[in-house]
Structure formats: C-alpha cells, structure tokens
Design a protein around this motif. Structure first.
Motif, mmCIF file in Angstrom:
data_model
loop_
_atom_site.group_PDB
_atom_site.id
_atom_site.type_symbol
_atom_site.label_atom_id
_atom_site.label_comp_id
_atom_site.label_asym_id
_atom_site.label_seq_id
_atom_site.Cartn_x
_atom_site.Cartn_y
_atom_site.Cartn_z
ATOM 1 N N ARG A 220 0.836 -1.207 0.000
ATOM 2 C CA ARG A 220 0.000 0.000 0.000
ATOM 3 C C ARG A 220 0.870 1.256 0.000
ATOM 4 O O ARG A 220 0.612 2.216 -0.731
ATOM 5 N N ASP A 221 1.915 1.235 0.818
ATOM 6 C CA ASP A 221 2.828 2.380 0.859
ATOM 7 C C ASP A 221 3.506 2.597 -0.492
ATOM 8 O O ASP A 221 3.734 3.734 -0.915
ATOM 9 N N THR A 252 -7.561 -3.783 -4.392
ATOM 10 C CA THR A 252 -8.781 -4.449 -3.928
ATOM 11 C C THR A 252 -8.477 -5.802 -3.293
ATOM 12 O O THR A 252 -9.253 -6.307 -2.485
ATOM 13 N N GLY A 253 -7.362 -6.407 -3.696
ATOM 14 C CA GLY A 253 -7.032 -7.750 -3.213
ATOM 15 C C GLY A 253 -7.736 -8.852 -3.982
ATOM 16 O O GLY A 253 -7.485 -10.033 -3.757
ATOM 17 N N GLU A 465 0.974 -1.020 -16.424
ATOM 18 C CA GLU A 465 -0.164 -1.525 -15.647
ATOM 19 C C GLU A 465 0.284 -1.768 -14.200
ATOM 20 O O GLU A 465 0.062 -2.820 -13.615
ATOM 21 N N GLU A 466 0.917 -0.740 -13.630
ATOM 22 C CA GLU A 466 1.389 -0.843 -12.242
ATOM 23 C C GLU A 466 0.243 -1.058 -11.253
ATOM 24 O O GLU A 466 0.412 -1.719 -10.232
ATOM 25 N N ASN A 471 -1.881 -4.615 -7.240
ATOM 26 C CA ASN A 471 -2.978 -5.384 -6.660
ATOM 27 C C ASN A 471 -2.606 -6.858 -6.506
ATOM 28 O O ASN A 471 -2.941 -7.497 -5.492
ATOM 29 N N LEU A 472 -1.908 -7.411 -7.485
ATOM 30 C CA LEU A 472 -1.430 -8.795 -7.372
ATOM 31 C C LEU A 472 -0.433 -8.922 -6.217
ATOM 32 O O LEU A 472 -0.480 -9.882 -5.446
ATOM 33 N N ALA A 473 0.456 -7.927 -6.103
ATOM 34 C CA ALA A 473 1.428 -7.928 -5.006
ATOM 35 C C ALA A 473 0.724 -7.800 -3.659
ATOM 36 O O ALA A 473 1.128 -8.418 -2.656
#
Length: 490
Positions: A220-221, A252-253, A465-466, A471-473
C-alpha cells in the motif's frame, strides 16, 4: 511517541488526518532513529533543520495529499537543490546541485518531508553497497556475528526503510537495484515501467535501463509513494505521456481470474532448495487467492545477463565521460608541467572507484570501432528478443509473471570482495530481464530462510499496468502475512 518511526506511510497519513499525531512528532522520531543508527551507514547526508521546517509547513498546510508530512529518505542519485549529491562517488565531492530533480520536486510539492540523502553503490554500480565512497551500508537483519549486505545499489534506501529510519525512500533500478535490496531486507521495492517516472535530475548510469521507484514497508505504501513520484515530464524525452491512475485505489485484493506465468527458464542450476520452496509457496498462495497458474517459456532469458553487462557498461562509459575535473565535482592535484590530458587521467583515476573504473573500461571496449558490432550491436538485438519473449507471454493471456527476486538471502559484507566480479553480477540473474524489457516489477517479502533472513518473490507486470501489478502484489502480501522485523542490535 518515540515509536512513531515504525508506522507505515498509510498509518501515519491516517493518524495525522485524525489529529492523533503531527508531522513534527513523526519527523523528530525519525531523526532520533537516524541518530542512533550510524553503524548501519544508511544515511550519507542528513538534513534535520530542513526536515523540521518541512514538517512544520506540512502541519500548517490546509490542503493535504497522501504524502503531506511523511518523512522520506532520498537516494544520493537524486539531485536536491542545495543538498550534497555525490552518487556515492569521490569525483562528485562538494557538488551541491542548483536545481531539483523532477521526482523530488513532485514529492516536496506533495508535502513530503526531506530527512536526507541515502547511501548507495557508487554511481549505482553494485549489488552489495560496498562500492560507496561513504563506506558500506549494513543490513539491519543480523543472525550471527557477520554484518550483512542490504543489497545494492539502493542499499541505503533498503536499510533505512527496514530499520524504520524513514517511512519510505526513493530508489533506482537499472538491473535490479530496487528489487534485490528489498528482498534482502524484508521490504517492498517497486521498479515501475521505463518512462513512468522521470529521469530528469537523477544522475545517470545506463540511460535506457535506469528507472526510479519507491521502497517501502508495505505494498500500500508503495502505491502511495509511486503516486507522488510518477507522471509525465516534458524535461525527459523518455517520459511517457499517459494518464496517472490512482494506484492505491487499485488495491482491492481481488485477483480472481488473473493468470500468473511461471517461467521455466528461471529454474537456474544450483538454485538453493529454499528459494525453490519459496517460489512454490508463492504459486500456491496466488492460486489460493483465485489466480490461475500456468507454465510459460522466456527462451532468451539465458542471454539476458551477458547482454545486460554489455549494454549497461557501454551506456555508463558514455554517461560518465562528463566527469572530467572541468565542469563540476572534484579535480585532482596537478604537478607542475601537467597538461589537460594529465588532469583528465588523474581526476578520473582518483575520483572513480575500482568497480566504476571496471565498467567504464568494459563499456569503452565494447563501443570501440573493432568490437561495436560484435558486442554492443549484438547485445541490442538480444535485448529485442528478450522483450519479444515477454510480449508473447502477455499476448497469450498472462497478466503477470512470478519468479524469485534473488538467488540467495543476504550474504556477508566482504564475502564476495575477492571473488570473480561475475559472481557478484549473478545476483542480478532474476532481475535484469525486467529492465531489458522496460517492464514493471515488484519484490514482496514472503518468508524467512532457515537462518532467519528474509526472502522475496517478484511479480513482473504488463507495461504501464502498475495498478494491476500492485494489486497482485497486495494479494500475495496478504496471503504471505510477512510481519517479521529485524531485531534491534545497532
């Protein structure tokens, strides 16, 4: 309130918004932590007075951003007006830029707080932060009597974030210099797509490979800090003129329906069992979160490392030609009768360290008239093939690629000093392909090895598409639930 430096950027932002803490309190906690962590060698130059001025201004600001009042460390490659910027090299001794890099200007414009400049490998050339004029940066993780490398070249950035000396840091990645240190220190490191963040005002190593990015405690950071760093810059001809999405809003996860590729070529000889097990664990975690896992082939991977170590030194030899003792930086003492050639030779011999000299000589050699086609042109063709491999994988429906970040956990400082330089270069085996193809990649801490040192996995995404990659990370981070921190010994 002394533990405020342990907060994440998101936590600190929310606490400041709620009136629980001030930026001044947060900044004072970081400055106190930096003062007590000299043995880590993470900070090369501190700016405490400026930091407190920035913090007071942030507290007084009526309009806030996600970075307002957040204390950051800046890699010594970024020019900050009036602050020493040496790229960790003796040749830039005394250089204080009279201009600001685009990225730092954007960060200060967002209200971020400048704590100081972070240690790094000289001119970003290294994988262990042992080539710096400031001395080694040291990994805050310690499991025996050895001091361990925090990785390189952004070793100071990684050490500072892992040791809670700052809430986030800038790094640069030319062949893995954000992701490898992040893996070695249990932090998150994101290399954006080439062109997503401006290179203007960032001291150049290899111009077609360099890309700045965030180094943080959480995914998130990384999304928040990337939002403050990225954007189109007309001052940089390679900067992409594309809309800037809300990277944090992408978290979103939910990764159901996403396809993750596992490249068979990344199963290198003599890969430690722990790295292989971690990779398998990461696959299982993403599958558990709803992703589909498929095997893919990136057939030109085996040529990536040799091609990179032709292209990067070639560009370095060209970029570093400007450091000659005339235009800026340090000039060698000359003897009576010395001419201009003597000045160039002595200045560069004294100013550049052994690793920089090695790469400049290799680069000059591969660009020379008799060898240009045999080495440099051939390496450029290989680079095109490497990019095509990724393009074909994405065209076949793969959304991202999962691989180890590094072939080992952090090693001891000095352990590779006398080895063949190629042994050190092999640390980049999983990361250089991403730079060669100009793709975004992120390293996420996933587990610990048998001795208790952090290990990371990297995800490689589609160009620009960062948001999707983050989101995948984020999903991988949640599944891994990595919360380990280095025990305080410094």
């Amino acid at each position: 309130m002394t533990e405020l430096n342990r907060l994440t950027i998101a936590e600190a932002r929310d606490k400041m918004a709620g009136g629980e803490i001030t930026s001044v309190e947060l900044t004072e906690a970081c400055l106190s932590a930096i003062e007590g962590a000299g043995v880590l060698g993470a900070f090369a130059h501190t700016t405490p007075e400026r930091a407190l001025d920035d913090a007071r201004a942030a507290d007084a600001a009526t309009e806030k951003t996600g970075l307002t009042g957040i204390p950051l460390g800046i890699k010594d490659l970024f020019c900050v007006e009036g602050v020493p910027t040496q790229a960790a090299s003796r040749i830039l001794e005394g250089f204080k830029p009279q201009y600001e890099s685009t990225i730092t200007r954007q960060l200060w414009g967002s209200g971020a707080v400048m704590l100081g400049k972070l240690n790094m490998d000289e001119f970003a050339m290294g994988s262990s932060n042992e080539t710096s004029v400031y001395g080694n940066a040291v990994n805050p993780w310690k499991v025996d009597d050895r001091q361990l490398t925090p990785g390189g070249s952004s070793g100071g950035s990684a050490a500072a974030v892992a040791a809670d000396l700052c809430l986030g840091a800038t790094g640069t990645d030319t062949g893995g210099s954000i992701r490898q240190p992040a893996a070695f220190t249990g932090t998150v490191g994101l290399k954006p797509t080439y062109g997503r963040c401006s290179r203007w005002g960032v001291v150049a190593f290899a111009s077609s490979l360099d890309q700045a990015g965030p180094m943080t405690k959480t995914v998130r950071d990384a999304a928040i800090l990337l939002g403050g760093m990225a954007g189109h810059d007309p001052m940089d001809s390679t900067s992409a003129d594309l809309p800037l999405p809300d990277f944090e809003a992408a978290l979103t996860g939910d990764i159901r329906g996403k396809t993750i590729g596992i490249p068979r070529e990344y199963r290198v000889d003599n890969m430690p069992a722990e790295i292989d097990e971690l990779w398998a664990k990461g696959r299982a975690m993403l599958e558990e979160a709803g992703a589909k896992i498929v095997d893919i082939s990136l057939p030109h991977t085996k040529y990536a490392l040799p091609a990179y170590y032709v292209i990067a030194p070639a560009e370095a030899s060209s970029n570093l030609a400007r450091y000659d003792g005339v235009r800026f930086g340090r000039r060698a003492e000359l003897a009576p009768g010395d001419g201009i050639t003597d000045m160039y030779e002595k200045t560069r011999a004294e100013g550049f360290g052994p690793e920089v000299q090695r790469r400049v000589m290799v680069g000059t050699y591969v660009l020379s008239a008799g060898y240009y086609d045999a080495y440099y042109n051939r390496a450029r063709k290989v680079r095109t093939l490497i990019k095509r491999d990724f393009d074909e994988a994405f065209a076949a429906g793969v959304d991202a690629i999962l691989a180890p970040t590094t072939p080992t956990a952090a090693f001891g400082l000095g352990e590779m000093a006398d080895a063949d330089p190629v042994q050190m270069y092999l640390n980049d085996v999983f990361t250089v392909t991403v730079n060669m193809a100009g793709l975004p990649g992120i390293s996420v801490p996933v587990g610990l090895d048998a001795s208790g040192l952090p290990l990371g996995l990297q995800l490689v995404g589609r160009p620009f598409e960062e948001g999707d990659l983050l989101n995948l990370a984020y999903a991988l981070e949640r599944e891994a639930a990595f919360v380990a921190k280095p025990a305080r010994w410094w």
